[in-house]
Scaffold this motif. Structure first.
Motif, PDB file in Angstrom:
ATOM      1  N   THR A 244       0.835  -1.201   0.000  1.00  0.00           N
ATOM      2  CA  THR A 244       0.000   0.000   0.000  1.00  0.00           C
ATOM      3  C   THR A 244       0.871   1.253   0.000  1.00  0.00           C
ATOM      4  OG1 THR A 244      -1.503  -1.269   1.363  1.00  0.00           O
ATOM      5  CG2 THR A 244      -2.033   1.032   1.043  1.00  0.00           C
ATOM      6  N   ALA A 247       2.180   1.793  -3.508  1.00  0.00           N
ATOM      7  CA  ALA A 247       1.132   2.259  -4.407  1.00  0.00           C
ATOM      8  C   ALA A 247       0.814   3.722  -4.140  1.00  0.00           C
ATOM      9  CB  ALA A 247      -0.116   1.410  -4.219  1.00  0.00           C
ATOM     10  N   GLN A 248       0.747   4.043  -2.862  1.00  0.00           N
ATOM     11  CA  GLN A 248       0.411   5.403  -2.458  1.00  0.00           C
ATOM     12  C   GLN A 248       1.517   6.385  -2.893  1.00  0.00           C
ATOM     13  OE1 GLN A 248       2.056   7.570   0.471  1.00  0.00           O
ATOM     14  NE2 GLN A 248       1.314   5.916   1.770  1.00  0.00           N
ATOM     15  N   LEU A 270      -3.307   3.892 -11.050  1.00  0.00           N
ATOM     16  CA  LEU A 270      -2.520   3.994  -9.821  1.00  0.00           C
ATOM     17  C   LEU A 270      -3.384   4.162  -8.567  1.00  0.00           C
ATOM     18  CD1 LEU A 270       0.601   6.070 -10.878  1.00  0.00           C
ATOM     19  CD2 LEU A 270       0.295   3.606 -10.756  1.00  0.00           C
ATOM     20  N   GLU A 271      -4.566   4.719  -8.726  1.00  0.00           N
ATOM     21  CA  GLU A 271      -5.394   4.933  -7.551  1.00  0.00           C
ATOM     22  C   GLU A 271      -6.254   3.714  -7.256  1.00  0.00           C
ATOM     23  OE1 GLU A 271      -7.461   8.574  -8.212  1.00  0.00           O
ATOM     24  OE2 GLU A 271      -7.446   9.109  -6.104  1.00  0.00           O
ATOM     25  N   LEU A 272      -6.809   3.114  -8.312  1.00  0.00           N
ATOM     26  CA  LEU A 272      -7.779   2.050  -8.090  1.00  0.00           C
ATOM     27  C   LEU A 272      -7.308   0.696  -8.607  1.00  0.00           C
ATOM     28  CD1 LEU A 272     -10.768   4.200  -9.321  1.00  0.00           C
ATOM     29  CD2 LEU A 272     -10.128   3.759  -6.958  1.00  0.00           C
ATOM     30  N   LEU A 274      -4.295  -0.641  -8.858  1.00  0.00           N
ATOM     31  CA  LEU A 274      -3.348  -1.319  -7.981  1.00  0.00           C
ATOM     32  C   LEU A 274      -4.061  -1.870  -6.753  1.00  0.00           C
ATOM     33  CD1 LEU A 274      -0.217   1.044  -8.000  1.00  0.00           C
ATOM     34  CD2 LEU A 274      -0.756  -0.841  -9.511  1.00  0.00           C
ATOM     35  N   MET A 275      -4.966  -1.071  -6.195  1.00  0.00           N
ATOM     36  CA  MET A 275      -5.718  -1.523  -5.017  1.00  0.00           C
ATOM     37  C   MET A 275      -6.542  -2.756  -5.348  1.00  0.00           C
ATOM     38  SD  MET A 275      -5.452  -0.345  -2.054  1.00  0.00           S
ATOM     39  CE  MET A 275      -6.855  -1.148  -1.325  1.00  0.00           C
ATOM     40  N   GLU A 276      -7.171  -2.722  -6.536  1.00  0.00           N
ATOM     41  CA  GLU A 276      -8.018  -3.842  -6.929  1.00  0.00           C
ATOM     42  C   GLU A 276      -7.198  -5.122  -7.023  1.00  0.00           C
ATOM     43  OE1 GLU A 276     -11.547  -4.384 -10.146  1.00  0.00           O
ATOM     44  OE2 GLU A 276      -9.605  -3.864 -10.949  1.00  0.00           O
ATOM     45  N   ASP A 279      -6.334  -6.328  -3.604  1.00  0.00           N
ATOM     46  CA  ASP A 279      -7.519  -6.924  -3.019  1.00  0.00           C
ATOM     47  C   ASP A 279      -7.699  -8.351  -3.520  1.00  0.00           C
ATOM     48  OD1 ASP A 279      -9.452  -6.101  -1.211  1.00  0.00           O
ATOM     49  OD2 ASP A 279     -10.991  -6.130  -2.760  1.00  0.00           O
TER      50      ASP A 279
ATOM     51  N   GLN B 169      -1.628   7.761   5.901  1.00  0.00           N
ATOM     52  CA  GLN B 169      -1.501   7.881   4.449  1.00  0.00           C
ATOM     53  C   GLN B 169      -2.060   6.640   3.767  1.00  0.00           C
ATOM     54  OE1 GLN B 169       2.673   8.447   3.948  1.00  0.00           O
ATOM     55  NE2 GLN B 169       2.452  10.588   3.398  1.00  0.00           N
ATOM     56  N   ASN B 170      -1.700   5.480   4.313  1.00  0.00           N
ATOM     57  CA  ASN B 170      -2.144   4.239   3.706  1.00  0.00           C
ATOM     58  C   ASN B 170      -3.646   4.056   3.817  1.00  0.00           C
ATOM     59  OD1 ASN B 170       0.334   3.593   2.884  1.00  0.00           O
ATOM     60  ND2 ASN B 170       0.626   1.844   4.225  1.00  0.00           N
ATOM     61  N   TYR B 173      -5.385   6.105   1.304  1.00  0.00           N
ATOM     62  CA  TYR B 173      -5.276   5.545  -0.036  1.00  0.00           C
ATOM     63  C   TYR B 173      -6.249   4.380  -0.213  1.00  0.00           C
ATOM     64  CZ  TYR B 173      -3.130   3.402  -4.149  1.00  0.00           C
ATOM     65  OH  TYR B 173      -2.919   2.873  -5.386  1.00  0.00           O
ATOM     66  N   ARG B 174      -6.283   3.510   0.804  1.00  0.00           N
ATOM     67  CA  ARG B 174      -7.203   2.371   0.742  1.00  0.00           C
ATOM     68  C   ARG B 174      -8.646   2.848   0.715  1.00  0.00           C
ATOM     69  NH1 ARG B 174      -4.214   0.020   5.167  1.00  0.00           N
ATOM     70  NH2 ARG B 174      -2.619  -1.346   4.322  1.00  0.00           N
ATOM     71  N   ASN B 176     -10.028   5.395  -0.444  1.00  0.00           N
ATOM     72  CA  ASN B 176     -10.496   5.895  -1.732  1.00  0.00           C
ATOM     73  C   ASN B 176     -11.083   4.768  -2.576  1.00  0.00           C
ATOM     74  OD1 ASN B 176     -10.975   7.512  -3.853  1.00  0.00           O
ATOM     75  ND2 ASN B 176      -8.858   7.622  -4.543  1.00  0.00           N
ATOM     76  N   TYR B 177     -10.406   3.616  -2.561  1.00  0.00           N
ATOM     77  CA  TYR B 177     -10.872   2.482  -3.350  1.00  0.00           C
ATOM     78  C   TYR B 177     -12.111   1.852  -2.742  1.00  0.00           C
ATOM     79  CZ  TYR B 177     -10.816  -2.269  -5.288  1.00  0.00           C
ATOM     80  OH  TYR B 177     -11.154  -3.451  -5.862  1.00  0.00           O
ATOM     81  N   TYR B 178     -12.026   1.545  -1.457  1.00  0.00           N
ATOM     82  CA  TYR B 178     -13.163   0.877  -0.824  1.00  0.00           C
ATOM     83  C   TYR B 178     -14.361   1.818  -0.733  1.00  0.00           C
ATOM     84  CZ  TYR B 178     -10.062  -2.949   0.231  1.00  0.00           C
ATOM     85  OH  TYR B 178      -9.194  -4.000   0.110  1.00  0.00           O
ATOM     86  N   ARG B 180     -15.325   3.985  -2.899  1.00  0.00           N
ATOM     87  CA  ARG B 180     -16.059   3.962  -4.161  1.00  0.00           C
ATOM     88  C   ARG B 180     -16.902   2.711  -4.309  1.00  0.00           C
ATOM     89  NH1 ARG B 180     -13.533   7.103  -8.665  1.00  0.00           N
ATOM     90  NH2 ARG B 180     -12.100   8.396  -7.518  1.00  0.00           N
ATOM     91  N   ARG B 181     -16.306   1.584  -3.867  1.00  0.00           N
ATOM     92  CA  ARG B 181     -17.001   0.320  -4.066  1.00  0.00           C
ATOM     93  C   ARG B 181     -18.269   0.253  -3.249  1.00  0.00           C
ATOM     94  NH1 ARG B 181     -13.506  -4.846  -3.615  1.00  0.00           N
ATOM     95  NH2 ARG B 181     -15.589  -5.533  -3.118  1.00  0.00           N
TER      96      ARG B 181
END
Lengths: 302, 212
Positions: A244, A247-248, A270-272, A274-276, A279, B169-170, B173-174, B176-178, B180-181
């Motif tokens: 994380t 990625a950040q 880069l925002e979504l 990588l997170m996906e 996950d 920070q982490n 960042y996380r 933002n993704y979760y 949205r979902r």
């Protein structure tokens, strides 16, 4: 090792998705054009990202053309051609694939990689002189990585992954080596390279423990020789933290780049994206739905 | 440069011992570390540098035989191995301060070299090493160093803040993704939220939804 840097399809605008595909097809075409048909098999998403990133910093107009793909002959597709960034990505793709294969030849001596690498060598000789530095650097660093992986005692994960991260940073920033934003590009590449190296290791962890083959995470952290299930449970938070943070940091460096186009695609990745991927790798749910109840196939089938 | 005697607040021709004493007193007063994130910190840093320069030049001029070389190089503060332990502490602090300056100016390799040459590994040492590794994007070891600094000096706000920042920070960042979902959360969820808000209000004597 490749194919982890992908967009988050569900959050993409259709036009960006089509553009991404156009870059992907353009890259494939550029490999064919510059190196021949066989190296096209090494085509991967990470290099598509590289092409998009590099192209986003230049102010040339993209050249879209319609064509019919030999592998998917039924539908007309759009690709970008005559693009210097794509040619550079094609070059990096082939070079990295070749030296990675050479590594595999040394490691497990399978027939498949041996034959393939012999073929690739011929193709690679058609290289442009201006990129020779990159080739030399790639060869050197992958060799160093191989040496470190064999003698990994007393190394930390940062020291080991530094080699690949640094190589990625070099490749990403080489194209703009005389620009002021070179540093930002390098650190974006550095963090992305580290991310790729570590997520790849974690993804292969189960398989590698089973087959008793080298795995960076297993070699550095699993000093008690635990089995996959209990080991992955205790190492997961630490790997999650490193990934994380990488990625950040990629995103942070992207923010300071003077992007001219492709902004939405890059931010999506880069925002979504990588997170996906993280996950998916962590939760092992290959077909989790983004929209509840809607199944979508693995992101790889573009 | 200002008159070094004035900077240290001593008369011309003062003995070495007295200069040392004056320096120590002033350094205690102006040491930037005690200011935290306070805007005064920059000022203190400037003053501290002035003090160091003045001290260096005076010690050189008093004609001591052994090596107080290069007045401006902070490395040389290693050489002032005076007998008193508290003074030793100050030289360490000088090095730490110069390392902080290196970090601020982006001279990471110099900071790393200085840290590497030190034998005592205090909380501050761990913290600064963490900062160096952070700049190098060596996230795993940076995390370890900074958390070590926190455990050595749990009350230090600076270390604690940096450590928390790593995690915040982490999670941003996380998130933002979760975020949205889960944005299309269903009506049921909203009802529960409302009900909770109402109950909370009632606990405090007010009422959000009057009918229940």
């Amino acid at each position: 090792m490749f194919g982890y840097v992908t967009p988050c399809k569900m959050e993409m605008k259709i036009k960006d998705y089509e553009k991404f595909k156009a870059y992907y097809c353009g890259l494939c075409n550029s490999i064919k054009h510059n190196y021949g048909n066989l190296p096209r098999l090494t085509l991967n998403f990470d290099m598509t990202f590289l092409a998009i990133l590099i192209d986003s910093l230049g102010d040339n107009k993209s050249n879209f053309t319609e064509f019919t793909c030999a592998i998917h002959p039924l539908k007309k597709r759009v690709m970008i051609n005559n693009n210097k960034a794509l040619d550079y990505a094609a070059f990096s793709n082939t070079t990295l694939a070749y030296y990675k294969l050479m590594d595999d030849v040394q490691d497990n001596k399978t027939m498949k990689s041996k034959v393939f690498s012999l073929f690739l060598r011929n193709y690679l000789s058609k290289n442009k002189v201006e990129y020779n530095d990159v080739m030399k650097y790639t060869k050197e660093k992958l060799l160093l990585l191989n040496t470190l992986e064999t003698n990994h005692e007393n190394l930390t994960i940062d020291e080991l992954s530094h080699v690949f991260a640094d190589l990625t940073g070099f490749i990403v920033s080489f194209y703009y080596k005389d620009e002021i934003f070179k540093e930002d590009l390098y650190w974006l590449g550095y963090n992305l390279g580290k991310w790729i190296y570590i997520i790849d290791a974690y993804d292969d962890l189960e398989k590698d423990i089973e087959n008793n083959s080298f795995n960076a995470i297993n070699a550095l952290f699993n000093s008690d020789k635990l089995d996959y299930k209990s080991f992955s449970k205790c190492i997961k938070p630490r790997i999650d933290y490193i990934l994380t943070t990488c990625a950040q940091q990629c995103l942070k460096n992207l923010n300071s780049l003077p992007l001219i186009k492709n902004e939405d695609i890059l931010y999506n990745i880069l925002e979504l994206g990588l997170m996906e991927k993280m996950d998916k790798v962590f939760n092992r749910k290959s077909d989790i739905d983004y929209l509840k109840g809607v199944e979508y196939k693995d992101g790889k089938s573009l | 440069m200002a008159n070094p005697y004035e900077v240290l607040g001593v008369r011309e021709g003062t003995s070495k011992e007295d200069i040392k004493k004056a320096y120590r007193e002033q350094a205690k007063k102006y040491h930037p570390d005690q200011y935290g994130d306070n805007p005064l910190k920059d000022l203190a840093e400037e003053k501290m540098q002035e003090l160091n320069e003045a001290y260096d030049s005076l010690m050189k001029n008093t004609g001591s035989s052994n090596g107080y070389q290069s007045s401006n190089s902070y490395n040389s503060s290693n050489n002032y191995n005076s007998s008193s332990t508290s003074y030793d502490d100050y030289t360490n602090r000088d090095i730490y301060q110069s390392i902080r300056m290196d970090l601020n100016s982006g001279n990471i390799s110099s900071a790393e070299k200085k840290l590497g040459s030190m034998s005592t590994k205090t909380a501050e040492w761990n913290y600064l090493m963490g900062m160096v590794h952070l700049k190098k994007s060596w996230h795993d070891s940076a995390y370890n160093f900074i958390s070590k600094a926190c455990s050595l000096e749990p009350n230090n706000i600076e270390y604690r803040q940096s450590f928390n920042a790593l995690n915040t920070q982490n999670s941003n960042y996380r998130g933002n993704y979760y975020g949205r979902r889960n944005k299309d959360s269903d009506m049921g969820n909203m009802c529960i939220n409302l009900w909770c808000a109402d109950s909370l209000c009632e606990c405090l004597g007010g009422d959000l939804i009057s009918c229940c």
